[in-house]
Design an enzyme around this catalytic site. Structure first.
Site, mmCIF file in Angstrom:
data_model
loop_
_atom_site.group_PDB
_atom_site.id
_atom_site.type_symbol
_atom_site.label_atom_id
_atom_site.label_comp_id
_atom_site.label_asym_id
_atom_site.label_seq_id
_atom_site.Cartn_x
_atom_site.Cartn_y
_atom_site.Cartn_z
ATOM 1 N N HIS A 1 -10.097 51.556 28.217
ATOM 2 C CA HIS A 1 -10.958 51.200 29.347
ATOM 3 C C HIS A 1 -10.213 51.680 30.593
ATOM 4 O O HIS A 1 -9.032 51.366 30.771
ATOM 5 C CB HIS A 1 -11.166 49.686 29.388
ATOM 6 C CG HIS A 1 -11.671 49.205 30.717
ATOM 7 N ND1 HIS A 1 -12.851 49.667 31.251
ATOM 8 C CD2 HIS A 1 -11.150 48.344 31.630
ATOM 9 C CE1 HIS A 1 -13.041 49.103 32.431
ATOM 10 N NE2 HIS A 1 -12.016 48.300 32.693
ATOM 11 N N CYS B 1 -16.176 44.020 31.525
ATOM 12 C CA CYS B 1 -16.197 45.389 30.982
ATOM 13 C C CYS B 1 -16.235 45.432 29.459
ATOM 14 O O CYS B 1 -16.362 46.503 28.865
ATOM 15 C CB CYS B 1 -14.980 46.174 31.463
ATOM 16 S SG CYS B 1 -14.905 46.306 33.230
ATOM 17 N N GLU C 1 -22.478 43.961 33.788
ATOM 18 C CA GLU C 1 -22.102 42.878 34.692
ATOM 19 C C GLU C 1 -22.723 43.140 36.060
ATOM 20 O O GLU C 1 -22.295 42.585 37.065
ATOM 21 C CB GLU C 1 -20.592 42.713 34.757
ATOM 22 C CG GLU C 1 -19.828 43.981 35.067
ATOM 23 C CD GLU C 1 -18.323 43.769 35.036
ATOM 24 O OE1 GLU C 1 -17.861 42.924 35.805
ATOM 25 O OE2 GLU C 1 -17.646 44.443 34.255
HETATM 26 P P1 HMG Z 1 -2.951 48.584 46.117
HETATM 27 O O1 HMG Z 1 -2.214 47.348 46.481
HETATM 28 O O2 HMG Z 1 -3.675 49.256 47.211
HETATM 29 O O3 HMG Z 1 -2.040 49.681 45.518
HETATM 30 O O4 HMG Z 1 -3.983 48.188 44.961
HETATM 31 P P2 HMG Z 1 -0.452 49.691 45.226
HETATM 32 O O5 HMG Z 1 0.291 49.435 46.480
HETATM 33 O O6 HMG Z 1 -0.158 48.816 44.021
HETATM 34 O O7 HMG Z 1 -0.281 51.210 44.837
HETATM 35 C C1 HMG Z 1 -0.908 51.731 43.710
HETATM 36 C C2 HMG Z 1 0.008 52.778 43.111
HETATM 37 O O8 HMG Z 1 0.109 53.887 44.004
HETATM 38 C C3 HMG Z 1 1.453 52.293 42.887
HETATM 39 O O9 HMG Z 1 1.901 52.875 41.690
HETATM 40 C C4 HMG Z 1 2.207 52.937 44.053
HETATM 41 O O10 HMG Z 1 3.589 53.150 43.803
HETATM 42 C C5 HMG Z 1 1.463 54.260 44.147
HETATM 43 P P3 HMG Z 1 2.359 51.967 40.449
HETATM 44 O O11 HMG Z 1 3.467 51.092 40.953
HETATM 45 O O12 HMG Z 1 1.142 51.138 40.073
HETATM 46 O O13 HMG Z 1 2.753 52.934 39.412
HETATM 47 N N1 HMG Z 1 1.617 54.967 45.427
HETATM 48 C C6 HMG Z 1 1.787 56.296 45.528
HETATM 49 N N2 HMG Z 1 1.891 57.270 44.590
HETATM 50 C C7 HMG Z 1 2.044 58.551 45.014
HETATM 51 N N3 HMG Z 1 2.143 58.894 46.332
HETATM 52 C C8 HMG Z 1 2.051 57.963 47.290
HETATM 53 C C9 HMG Z 1 1.866 56.590 46.913
HETATM 54 N N4 HMG Z 1 1.743 55.420 47.591
HETATM 55 C C10 HMG Z 1 1.583 54.438 46.667
HETATM 56 N N5 HMG Z 1 2.139 58.305 48.576
HETATM 57 C C11 HMG Z 1 -5.078 47.891 42.865
HETATM 58 C C12 HMG Z 1 -4.122 48.757 43.688
HETATM 59 C C13 HMG Z 1 -5.304 48.542 41.512
HETATM 60 C C14 HMG Z 1 -4.431 46.508 42.629
HETATM 61 C C15 HMG Z 1 -6.420 47.709 43.619
HETATM 62 O O14 HMG Z 1 -7.016 48.963 43.792
HETATM 63 C C16 HMG Z 1 -7.403 46.778 42.938
HETATM 64 O O15 HMG Z 1 -7.342 45.559 43.122
HETATM 65 N N6 HMG Z 1 -8.353 47.317 42.106
HETATM 66 C C17 HMG Z 1 -9.336 46.525 41.391
HETATM 67 C C18 HMG Z 1 -8.764 45.781 40.205
HETATM 68 C C19 HMG Z 1 -8.530 46.656 39.004
HETATM 69 O O16 HMG Z 1 -9.058 47.735 38.868
HETATM 70 N N7 HMG Z 1 -7.729 46.129 38.032
HETATM 71 C C20 HMG Z 1 -7.475 46.843 36.789
HETATM 72 C C21 HMG Z 1 -7.192 45.936 35.616
HETATM 73 S S1 HMG Z 1 -8.511 44.757 35.377
HETATM 74 C C22 HMG Z 1 -9.746 45.678 34.554
HETATM 75 O O17 HMG Z 1 -9.518 46.749 34.087
HETATM 76 C C23 HMG Z 1 -11.121 45.067 34.502
HETATM 77 C C24 HMG Z 1 -12.117 45.619 35.512
HETATM 78 O O18 HMG Z 1 -12.573 46.909 35.097
HETATM 79 C C25 HMG Z 1 -13.306 44.664 35.659
HETATM 80 C C26 HMG Z 1 -14.045 44.200 34.415
HETATM 81 O O19 HMG Z 1 -13.504 43.915 33.368
HETATM 82 O O20 HMG Z 1 -15.254 44.000 34.551
HETATM 83 C C27 HMG Z 1 -11.523 45.777 36.897
#
Ligand code: HMG
Length: 387
Positions: free
Chosen positions: A233, A111, A79
């Site tokens: 993945h 992906c 991609e």
């Molecule tokens: P965010 O809003 O910065 O993070 O974005 P958050 O506030 O949701 O925190 C993440 C985790 O850290 C949470 O844990 C918090 O509790 C924890 P969870 O509730 O998830 O278990 N946390 C802590 N833990 C320990 N100590 C601390 C602490 N503070 C917080 N001090 C997000 C996170 C993944 C949404 C963002 O990074 C993002 O948008 N990423 C890109 C999208 C993505 O990867 N999506 C995955 C599914 S889609 C997919 O796999 C396809 C893809 O590969 C593309 C394709 O297909 O081509 C992406």
């Protein structure tokens, strides 16, 4: 006839950022990135590494061990395509000096691309058992500096040789697929960085996992305890951990331990490389093979997810003697030999790589000798060279 993965080649560029440095620069608690997201290091591609060059470099890892004239198919899943018309496969075919009779093209569904390519290759080899296929997944995950997705970036490629009587993993018949037209993650033609509805994407991934995993077990009349490992993945390792928790809920102690241990082994490379989109699931496979001793015939489940969205669960069995095909020292050498960037250096390299070089400008690479790189365009034709 058994058909499946006979060779695995892996490549990631020679630069990375440490997640503690990135967390400090973004005013976040480092444990959010290390534990909450589950990433330690993030591979960074400069302007001289693109999907094509990384795909060539991954394939070069095993090219001298295969019979090149038997390769009848070359499919590239990405991609991060470099051209709207010409497929990445043709640049690769030329660099690898494959025969002109090879069928070469590119596929896309986020992906899921490498899984699509692998399934095409499996069917090709079944019809042409005397030929082999090369399938490549190669991507650069870019969300942008100081975005929520930044911590889930990465860069790298996996190349697989598919043949009959494979030396690593034979693929089983059947699969459980599920697709829906949704907007969890996408990249419009006019954007070098992805757009994402982050929280929504993480939930859809889990829903699609449950759907396809349950569907697959039903189809095969298998139970969770039948699997020796389940691979995911990994857009970031915490995402796979959450899916694995769903898989092992209500299972017996031995199954829970086995699937937790195998997940731990499978996430090691992703923690140091980041998301490499199409190739991520197959980097999990390589990581499992390098970090865990598996019995011949072990059943490995595989969950492929591509945003937009398309998911598939399928499986394979580990081949006797697979250890001869993996080399953990070589992988570690590649990772340990990388240059650690400061956050300022990473930001500059990241932003520079978003701008296409002026036509005629020759790019030089700081990769080590033997590595292929993108050298810029001449008369708007992409140039790939080997150091
Ligand atoms: P965010 O809003 O910065 O993070 O974005 P958050 O506030 O949701 O925190 C993440 C985790 O850290 C949470 O844990 C918090 O509790 C924890 P969870 O509730 O998830 O278990 N946390 C802590 N833990 C320990 N100590 C601390 C602490 N503070 C917080 N001090 C997000 C996170 C993944 C949404 C963002 O990074 C993002 O948008 N990423 C890109 C999208 C993505 O990867 N999506 C995955 C599914 S889609 C997919 O796999 C396809 C893809 O590969 C593309 C394709 O297909 O081509 C992406």
């Amino acid at each position: 006839m058994q058909v499946g993965i006979d060779k695995i080649g892996f490549f990631t560029p020679n630069k990375y950022v440490d997640m503690v440095d990135l967390a400090n620069a973004r005013g976040e608690d480092p444990n959010k990135f290390l534990i909450g997201i589950g990433q330690k290091e993030m591979a960074v591609a400069d302007a001289t590494q693109d999907a094509v060059s990384m795909g060539i470099n991954a394939t070069m890892q095993y090219l001298d061990k295969i019979e090149k004239d038997k390769v009848g198919l070359l499919v590239f899943g990405t991609e991060s395509g470099v051209d709207q018309s010409k497929s990445a496969s043709l640049f690769v075919k030329s660099a690898l000096k494959l025969k002109p009779e090879v069928r070469a093209f590119e596929v896309k569904e986020a992906c899921f691309g490498l899984t699509a390519a692998l399934m095409i290759a499996r069917d090709f080899v079944r019809v042409h058992p005397d030929q082999t296929a090369i399938v490549i997944g190669s991507d650069i995950a870019r969300y942008g500096v100081n975005t929520p997705g930044e911590v889930t970036q990465g860069a790298g490629a996996i190349s697989l040789l598919v043949k009959k009587d494979p030396a690593i993993l034979s693929l089983n018949d059947g699969h459980s697929a599920y697709s829906e037209d949704i907007n969890d993650f996408w990249r419009p033609n006019n954007s070098k960085v992805a757009m994402v509805d982050g929280k929504y994407s993480t939930q859809v991934y889990l829903d699609f996992f449950t759907n396809t995993f349950e569907g697959y077990k039903k189809q095969k009349n298998w139970n969770t305890r039948d699997f020796n490992a389940i691979l995911y993945h990994l857009p970031f390792t915490k995402q796979g951990l959450k899916a694995n928790r769903l898989a092992i809920a209500d299972q017996d102690e031995a199954t829970v331990k086995r699937l937790e241990d195998s997940f731990e082994a499978s996430k090691q490379l992703s923690m140091r490389v980041g998301n490499i989109y199409t190739a991520s699931l197959y980097m999990s496979l390589l990581s499992l093979l390098e970090n865990k001793q598996l019995e011949p015939n072990s059943l490995v489940g595989m969950f492929s997810y591509g945003s937009g969205a398309m998911a598939e669960f399928f499986s394979g069995n580990i081949a006797d003697g697979y250890e001869k095909e993996v080399n953990v020292n070589k992988t570690n050498e590649m990772l340990d030999g990388r240059t650690q960037l400061s956050v300022d250096e990473y930001e500059k390299i990241f932003n520079d790589a978003l701008i296409d070089p002026i036509d005629g400008q020759e790019l030089t690479s700081d990769e080590k000798s033997g590595v292929w790189y993108f050298a810029g365009t001449q008369n708007h034709i992409r140039q790939y060279r080997q150091k």
